[in-house]
Design an enzyme around this catalytic site. Structure first.
Site, PDB file in Angstrom:
ATOM      1  N   GLY A 174     -33.624  15.187 -30.180  1.00 59.24           N
ATOM      2  CA  GLY A 174     -34.338  14.898 -31.436  1.00 59.24           C
ATOM      3  C   GLY A 174     -34.677  13.411 -31.529  1.00 59.24           C
ATOM      4  N   HIS A 175     -33.710  12.546 -31.190  1.00 59.24           N
ATOM      5  CA  HIS A 175     -33.989  11.101 -31.189  1.00 59.24           C
ATOM      6  C   HIS A 175     -35.045  10.772 -30.130  1.00 59.24           C
ATOM      7  CE1 HIS A 175     -29.666  10.956 -32.697  1.00 59.24           C
ATOM      8  NE2 HIS A 175     -30.294  10.257 -33.608  1.00 59.24           N
TER       9      HIS A 175
END
Ligand code: PAF
Length: 282
Positions: A36-37
């Protein structure tokens, strides 16, 4: 990729980036990075000249000292992932760099922080506001990237940017999910194998609720069924399941299709508190 720790190291770098009129994309994180990052990093690399990530487990946004102590820290692997992803700079400040003195400054985000995360984690958004404002001032990015998983945080940060006249744009990137639907989160690292399975209940309830609302079921019935599903499931505790406007965070007790609506959820699986959300009407 250059890793730096202080404002003094960053100033001359920033000055030469500014002189060359290059645009800085910024991804603030608390580390324990996951895909996600890395999606945020990829978005920045695709649209900005320079991508800078910060890694700082911000003490002022934790309302429980246990939660702060147990927050996963994986700096070495974070730096390796960022290097592979192509980030240009990583800012890893110490607590005294960002908080040279204990601050008394307080933000008031009004209605936005009276509900859900604001209500269940008193002081959380004040801490987020403090650290994000400090980071924006230090780094002076042109655009900052945040994940939609933290929907209420996004609303708070947009308010902060408007109220303090930061001259940057905010880009929100869709939630990255595991194949079985679990929203990626640094906190997932703390789930035991059986809890990893139990954690699926959050996304299952969100997606069932979405389907049911869009086919005419009443919100009150959907909510009652979700509460029952959590009461019947081992090792889980539902904190909230709420239908709301995704920007104002006004909460509704009935569903209509004529305005933006999302459902937000927070629940404990064992000792780990997870949040997620799903847009119902965009
Ligand atoms: O979303 C997070 O990881 C944090 O709340 C943030 C925005 C990096 C501030 O500490």
């Amino acid at each position: 990729m250059k890793v730096f720790h202080t404002e003094a190291e960053w100033r001359p770098i920033w000055a030469s980036i500014f002189k060359e009129n290059k645009k800085i994309g910024f991804i603030p994180t608390m580390g324990a990075l996951h895909q996600g990052h890395l999606d945020l990093v990829a978005k920045s690399i695709a649209s900005m000249d320079i991508t800078l990530v910060s890694i700082f487990v911000n003490p002022t946004q934790f309302n429980s000292s246990d939660d702060f102590k147990n927050y996963p820290q994986t700096l070495e692997s974070d730096l390796a992932q960022l290097e592979a992803a192509g980030a240009a700079y990583v800012f890893v400040p110490s607590v005294t760099t960002l908080y040279p003195q204990p601050t008394r400054l307080r933000f008031d985000f009004g209605d936005l922080e009276q509900v859900l995360e604001g209500k269940f984690r008193p002081g959380h958004f004040n801490g987020v506001g403090l650290v994000v404002a400090k980071l924006f001032n230090l780094i002076q990015p042109n655009r900052a990237f945040f994940g939609q998983k933290d929907l209420q945080q996004v609303a708070v940060i947009k308010r902060l940017v408007q109220d303090l006249s930061f001259t940057l744009s905010i880009e929100v990137v869709p939630t990255r999910r595991e194949k079985d639907g679990l929203a990626m989160s640094s906190r997932n690292m703390r789930l035991k194998p059986e809890e990893r399975q139990q954690a699926l209940l959050l996304y299952q309830q969100l997606s069932q609720a979405k389907k049911r609302l869009l086919t005419g079921d009443l919100w009150t019935t959907v909510l009652a069924d979700t509460e029952a599903a959590f009461s019947n499931a081992a090792n889980t505790k539902l904190e909230y399941f709420a239908l709301l406007h995704p920007e104002t965070f006004e909460i509704f007790d009935s569903f209509t299709q004529d305005a933006p609506r999302s459902i937000c959820i927070a629940a404990y699986v064992g000792q780990v508190r997870l949040i997620d959300n799903l847009p119902i009407i965009l």
